[in-house]
Write a protein that holds these residues in place. Sequence first.
Motif, mmCIF file in Angstrom:
data_model
loop_
_atom_site.group_PDB
_atom_site.id
_atom_site.type_symbol
_atom_site.label_atom_id
_atom_site.label_comp_id
_atom_site.label_asym_id
_atom_site.label_seq_id
_atom_site.Cartn_x
_atom_site.Cartn_y
_atom_site.Cartn_z
ATOM 1 N N MET A 1 34.331 34.153 43.739
ATOM 2 C CA MET A 1 34.934 33.372 43.764
ATOM 3 C C MET A 1 35.275 32.044 43.605
ATOM 4 N N ALA B 1 41.218 32.859 57.335
ATOM 5 C CA ALA B 1 42.733 33.465 56.436
ATOM 6 C C ALA B 1 43.929 33.411 56.044
ATOM 7 N N SER C 1 37.762 33.646 47.806
ATOM 8 C CA SER C 1 38.743 33.143 46.895
ATOM 9 C C SER C 1 39.479 32.828 45.469
ATOM 10 N N THR D 1 42.241 31.639 49.840
ATOM 11 C CA THR D 1 41.467 32.544 50.481
ATOM 12 C C THR D 1 41.980 33.328 51.358
#
Length: 240
Positions: free
Chosen positions: A1, A37, A239, A9
């Motif tokens: 991430m 998200a 992400s 994300t």
Amino acid sequence: MTADTNSFTFASIGDLHVKDDHPGSLRELFGEVSKRAGALVLCGDLTDTGTPAQAALLSEELRACTIPVIGVLGNHDYESGHADQVRRILCDAGVRLLDGHAAEVNGVAFIGVKGFAGGFGPRMLSSFGEPAIKTFVAEAMSEAMRLENIMRTVNSERAVVVLHYAPIAETVEGEPLEIYPFLGCSRLAETIDRFKVSAVVHGHAHRGRYEGRTPAGAPVYNVARHVQKPSGLPYALISV
């Protein structure tokens, strides 16, 4: 991430296993995901036995999702021999199923195939012996080739590979050793490592580990619903 302010994300979950007597419990989850998200990525086994009725139930639940939904089918979605109908029902509901295709959201390319079994590393099953074994291995090779073919067409700086079967052994650790060869195949990782990939997500291994890496270092996340995730939620937030 990554903590990059320009990052995107997405949420990802696999192995929903929607049954005929599904109580409708996913609607709240999909609504919550939509607030957290920019896309929802589904990693196969969306239905329990691959019936059109189960696909229709899931489609109804997905009405609560207000962000793009992307996914691949899993082995359970083929069980009843109605995979084409399942696919059509979900696509009609707005799901972008990546059966050897790619879809772009906010500059991120999502590239997907179901994948297949075959084992990992030097003990990966080879095409030798009876015709049945050669047919089995040919299926794994075909899925890896389909993945490579679509990855060659993608120009995005950020690419996410979406699978059902695992590309590495690391994220199936916790499952019985006897079934490792049926949970995924290293041929998928060999293909992935020929390209620049931001993340790989898969399901299938319910008792596996959340995170691992391909031999070249691409991050791999097992997002099967029952796998414990850093978010503490049934889905992963990733992400890129």
